[in-house]
Structures are given as C-alpha cells and as structure tokens.
Design a protein around this motif. Structure first.
Motif, PDB file in Angstrom:
ATOM      1  N   ALA A  94       0.941  -1.311   0.361  1.00 28.01           N
ATOM      2  CA  ALA A  94      -0.559  -0.014   0.294  1.00 28.01           C
ATOM      3  C   ALA A  94       0.800   1.133  -0.084  1.00 28.01           C
ATOM      4  O   ALA A  94       1.512   1.586   0.359  1.00 28.01           O
ATOM      5  CB  ALA A  94      -0.900  -0.039   1.143  1.00 28.01           C
ATOM      6  N   ARG A  95       0.114   2.160  -0.974  1.00 25.10           N
ATOM      7  CA  ARG A  95       1.409   3.250  -1.100  1.00 25.10           C
ATOM      8  C   ARG A  95       1.139   4.610  -0.185  1.00 25.10           C
ATOM      9  O   ARG A  95       1.273   5.298   0.152  1.00 25.10           O
ATOM     10  CB  ARG A  95       0.954   3.784  -2.379  1.00 25.10           C
ATOM     11  CG  ARG A  95       2.187   3.200  -2.978  1.00 25.10           C
ATOM     12  CD  ARG A  95       2.096   3.283  -4.657  1.00 25.10           C
ATOM     13  NE  ARG A  95       2.854   2.325  -5.136  1.00 25.10           N
ATOM     14  CZ  ARG A  95       3.348   2.408  -6.416  1.00 25.10           C
ATOM     15  NH1 ARG A  95       2.876   3.559  -7.171  1.00 25.10           N
ATOM     16  NH2 ARG A  95       3.956   1.152  -6.720  1.00 25.10           N
TER      17      ARG A  95
ATOM     18  N   ASP B 277      -5.660   0.410  -2.632  1.00 23.14           N
ATOM     19  CA  ASP B 277      -4.604   0.584  -1.974  1.00 23.14           C
ATOM     20  C   ASP B 277      -4.006  -0.261  -1.047  1.00 23.14           C
ATOM     21  O   ASP B 277      -3.389  -1.006  -1.189  1.00 23.14           O
ATOM     22  CB  ASP B 277      -4.295   2.102  -1.848  1.00 23.14           C
ATOM     23  CG  ASP B 277      -2.953   2.138  -1.198  1.00 23.14           C
ATOM     24  OD1 ASP B 277      -2.226   1.719  -2.032  1.00 23.14           O
ATOM     25  OD2 ASP B 277      -2.430   2.684  -0.325  1.00 23.14           O
ATOM     26  N   TYR B 278      -5.672  -0.430  -0.235  1.00 21.39           N
ATOM     27  CA  TYR B 278      -5.409  -1.496   0.401  1.00 21.39           C
ATOM     28  C   TYR B 278      -4.587  -2.948   0.200  1.00 21.39           C
ATOM     29  O   TYR B 278      -3.800  -3.920   0.706  1.00 21.39           O
ATOM     30  CB  TYR B 278      -6.587  -2.017   1.458  1.00 21.39           C
ATOM     31  CG  TYR B 278      -6.376  -2.596   2.658  1.00 21.39           C
ATOM     32  CD1 TYR B 278      -5.739  -2.212   3.797  1.00 21.39           C
ATOM     33  CD2 TYR B 278      -7.431  -3.766   2.325  1.00 21.39           C
ATOM     34  CE1 TYR B 278      -5.376  -3.364   4.520  1.00 21.39           C
ATOM     35  CE2 TYR B 278      -7.153  -5.032   3.952  1.00 21.39           C
ATOM     36  CZ  TYR B 278      -6.268  -4.269   4.923  1.00 21.39           C
ATOM     37  OH  TYR B 278      -6.422  -4.964   6.217  1.00 21.39           O
ATOM     38  N   VAL B 279      -5.785  -3.380  -0.970  1.00 23.08           N
ATOM     39  CA  VAL B 279      -5.686  -4.429  -1.615  1.00 23.08           C
ATOM     40  C   VAL B 279      -4.231  -4.568  -2.056  1.00 23.08           C
ATOM     41  O   VAL B 279      -3.380  -6.650  -2.515  1.00 23.08           O
ATOM     42  CB  VAL B 279      -6.745  -4.886  -3.155  1.00 23.08           C
ATOM     43  CG1 VAL B 279      -5.686  -5.702  -3.504  1.00 23.08           C
ATOM     44  CG2 VAL B 279      -7.822  -4.866  -2.172  1.00 23.08           C
TER      45      VAL B 279
ATOM     46  N   ILE C 159     -13.056   3.435  -3.892  1.00 29.48           N
ATOM     47  CA  ILE C 159     -13.014   2.727  -4.330  1.00 29.48           C
ATOM     48  C   ILE C 159     -11.420   3.070  -3.748  1.00 29.48           C
ATOM     49  O   ILE C 159     -10.123   1.576  -4.896  1.00 29.48           O
ATOM     50  CB  ILE C 159     -12.912   2.695  -5.933  1.00 29.48           C
ATOM     51  CG1 ILE C 159     -14.704   2.256  -5.780  1.00 29.48           C
ATOM     52  CG2 ILE C 159     -12.202   2.629  -7.173  1.00 29.48           C
ATOM     53  CD1 ILE C 159     -14.669   3.279  -7.125  1.00 29.48           C
ATOM     54  N   LYS C 160     -10.741   3.677  -4.411  1.00 31.02           N
ATOM     55  CA  LYS C 160      -8.525   4.079  -4.624  1.00 31.02           C
ATOM     56  C   LYS C 160      -8.206   3.326  -3.696  1.00 31.02           C
ATOM     57  O   LYS C 160      -7.692   3.328  -2.888  1.00 31.02           O
ATOM     58  CB  LYS C 160      -8.958   5.848  -3.889  1.00 31.02           C
ATOM     59  CG  LYS C 160      -9.351   5.750  -5.982  1.00 31.02           C
ATOM     60  CD  LYS C 160      -9.166   7.695  -5.615  1.00 31.02           C
ATOM     61  CE  LYS C 160      -9.185   8.040  -6.965  1.00 31.02           C
ATOM     62  NZ  LYS C 160      -8.999   9.698  -6.854  1.00 31.02           N
TER      63      LYS C 160
ATOM     64  N   THR D 171      -5.388   6.608   4.097  1.00 30.42           N
ATOM     65  CA  THR D 171      -6.448   5.786   3.276  1.00 30.42           C
ATOM     66  C   THR D 171      -6.156   3.740   3.742  1.00 30.42           C
ATOM     67  O   THR D 171      -6.921   3.699   3.363  1.00 30.42           O
ATOM     68  CB  THR D 171      -6.982   5.702   1.938  1.00 30.42           C
ATOM     69  OG1 THR D 171      -5.489   5.099   1.186  1.00 30.42           O
ATOM     70  CG2 THR D 171      -6.300   7.027   1.563  1.00 30.42           C
ATOM     71  N   VAL D 172      -5.106   4.234   4.585  1.00 25.83           N
ATOM     72  CA  VAL D 172      -4.830   2.578   4.519  1.00 25.83           C
ATOM     73  C   VAL D 172      -6.644   1.978   5.484  1.00 25.83           C
ATOM     74  O   VAL D 172      -6.919   1.212   5.740  1.00 25.83           O
ATOM     75  CB  VAL D 172      -4.181   2.486   5.556  1.00 25.83           C
ATOM     76  CG1 VAL D 172      -3.741   0.757   5.828  1.00 25.83           C
ATOM     77  CG2 VAL D 172      -2.788   1.736   4.264  1.00 25.83           C
ATOM     78  N   PRO D 173      -6.268   2.179   6.920  1.00 25.05           N
ATOM     79  CA  PRO D 173      -7.828   2.544   7.482  1.00 25.05           C
ATOM     80  C   PRO D 173      -8.917   2.392   7.091  1.00 25.05           C
ATOM     81  O   PRO D 173      -9.848   1.711   7.598  1.00 25.05           O
ATOM     82  CB  PRO D 173      -8.010   3.738   8.678  1.00 25.05           C
ATOM     83  CG  PRO D 173      -6.113   3.992   8.936  1.00 25.05           C
ATOM     84  CD  PRO D 173      -5.906   3.934   7.368  1.00 25.05           C
TER      85      PRO D 173
END
Length: 220
Positions: free
Chosen positions: A128-129, A214-216, A209-210, A133-135
């Motif tokens: 993830a970059r 990113d988490y994926v 969606i973004k 937005t990870v949470p």
C-alpha cells in the motif's frame, strides 16, 4: 486340476482382463483429455504473446496491466473467454480491443494451457502506498459499508485476498491502479461479466475505491 479349480482359474483370468481393460481405458481417457493443461505450451504462449504486458512469469511491471502470477487458472480461463465476442453476435462481456484480439486467437485448450502456466508462477508482493487511506481501505475490506449494502470484500476474496478458485479471483498484491480501474469499469458498465461486482461498485465512492484498491495492493 478339478472342476472347481478350473472355474476359479477362469474367474481369475476374467477379473484380470477386466482390470486390464479398465486400466487401459483410463489411460486412454487421460491421454485424450482436452482439459489437461500443457504447461510447456502455456509457457511458450506466455513468453511469445503475453510477456510484453504481463511479464513472462505473470508479474507485470506496472498497474496498467494486472499481475497474473498465482491467479486461479479457472478464473483466468473465464476472463479470456469473456474478452471474446459472445454467441449470437453479442459484444464481449469485457470490452478491451487488445485482449479481444489475443483471446480470439487462442483455442480453448491454449487458454487452459496459458492459464495453468500463470497460475503456477509465484506472484511478487505489493504494498500500500497511501498510509492515510489504509484505515478506510481496511474497513471496507473487512467489514464493507453496512449502510449502503456493501459486503466485506474479505467475505468472497478471503481475509488475505487469496480468493476462491473459479468463483473469486486472488487480489493479494495486485496493482492498486488496476483494481481501481476494474471497480470503475464495473461502475460505468464497460465491464459486464459480474453482476454482484457491478452492484457493489455502484455503491462505492471514488475515494473508497481508491482506498480499498490501495489496501489490496498490500495484502499478503
């Protein structure tokens, strides 16, 4: 040899003959099985046809093209078939002129071959970059968005994104750009080969969606 002994001998020969016939029939069926993948043929197709975009081992170098290494073979075969124009003159379920050309040039058997080859390769991990937005991405992946009827992604694709053969693709480590592009394609109707995903994508905002894409990318 008495009569009983002769009868037993005949019975033994008959049983052996039946067993031999069954064994030969099974061997012939296996040899003629058109669905049995030929990995060498699959590797040749991957090297000559697919490598420029997806990498010779299925590890593409950027998010414009998906990683295919480690993907479920059954899923890859279905997608290749969906790139073809459908029976009755209907358009392809996945609109992609480049892939339509490649898929139409492959026989069903070669689809099985190249899918099996890519499935046998080891996928390179992603990450993830966007830490901010990870949470949100994690929340959507693990719990969905209840008030809009969005199910948890993990319910179908697994907690670590490994998916389920035939039904749900492996997403672990996939390029975030590619995942986001596919969710958007489900939204705008340019990808029509999965009704549940179309409905889910319509209930997600662009930011969601973004975030989940990113988490994926960082799942493993």
């Amino acid at each position: 040899m008495n009569r009983l002994g002769k009868s037993l001998k005949v019975l033994e020969i008959a049983i052996a003959a039946v067993g031999l016939t069954a064994g030969l029939s099974m061997m012939a069926a296996q040899a003629a099985d058109p669905a049995k993948p030929d990995l060498a043929r699959g590797q040749a197709i991957a090297t000559q046809v697919c490598a420029a975009c997806h990498g010779a081992d299925g590890n593409s170098t950027g998010g414009a093209y998906p990683k295919l290494a480690g993907q479920h073979a059954e899923y890859l075969v279905k997608q290749l078939k969906d790139f073809r124009p459908q029976p009755g003159g209907k358009p392809a379920l996945r609109a992609n002129p480049i892939m339509a050309g490649f898929a139409s040039a492959l026989s069903d058997q070669d689809m099985i071959n190249v899918a099996a080859y890519f499935s046998s390769q080891t996928p390179k991990p992603g990450y993830a970059r966007n830490a901010a937005t990870v949470p949100l991405g994690q929340s959507i992946w693990r719990a969905g968005v209840a008030d809009r009827g969005v199910p948890a992604c993990a319910a179908c694709h697994g907690p670590t994104g490994q998916g389920i053969p035939i039904q749900y693709p492996r997403l672990s480590g996939q390029w975030a750009e590619y995942v986001a592009a596919q969710l958007t394609a489900f939204q705008d109707g340019t990808r029509n080969n999965n009704d549940p995903m179309r409905q889910i994508a319509h209930r997600l905002s662009n930011d969601e969606i973004k975030a989940v894409a990113d988490y994926v990318a960082g799942l493993h």
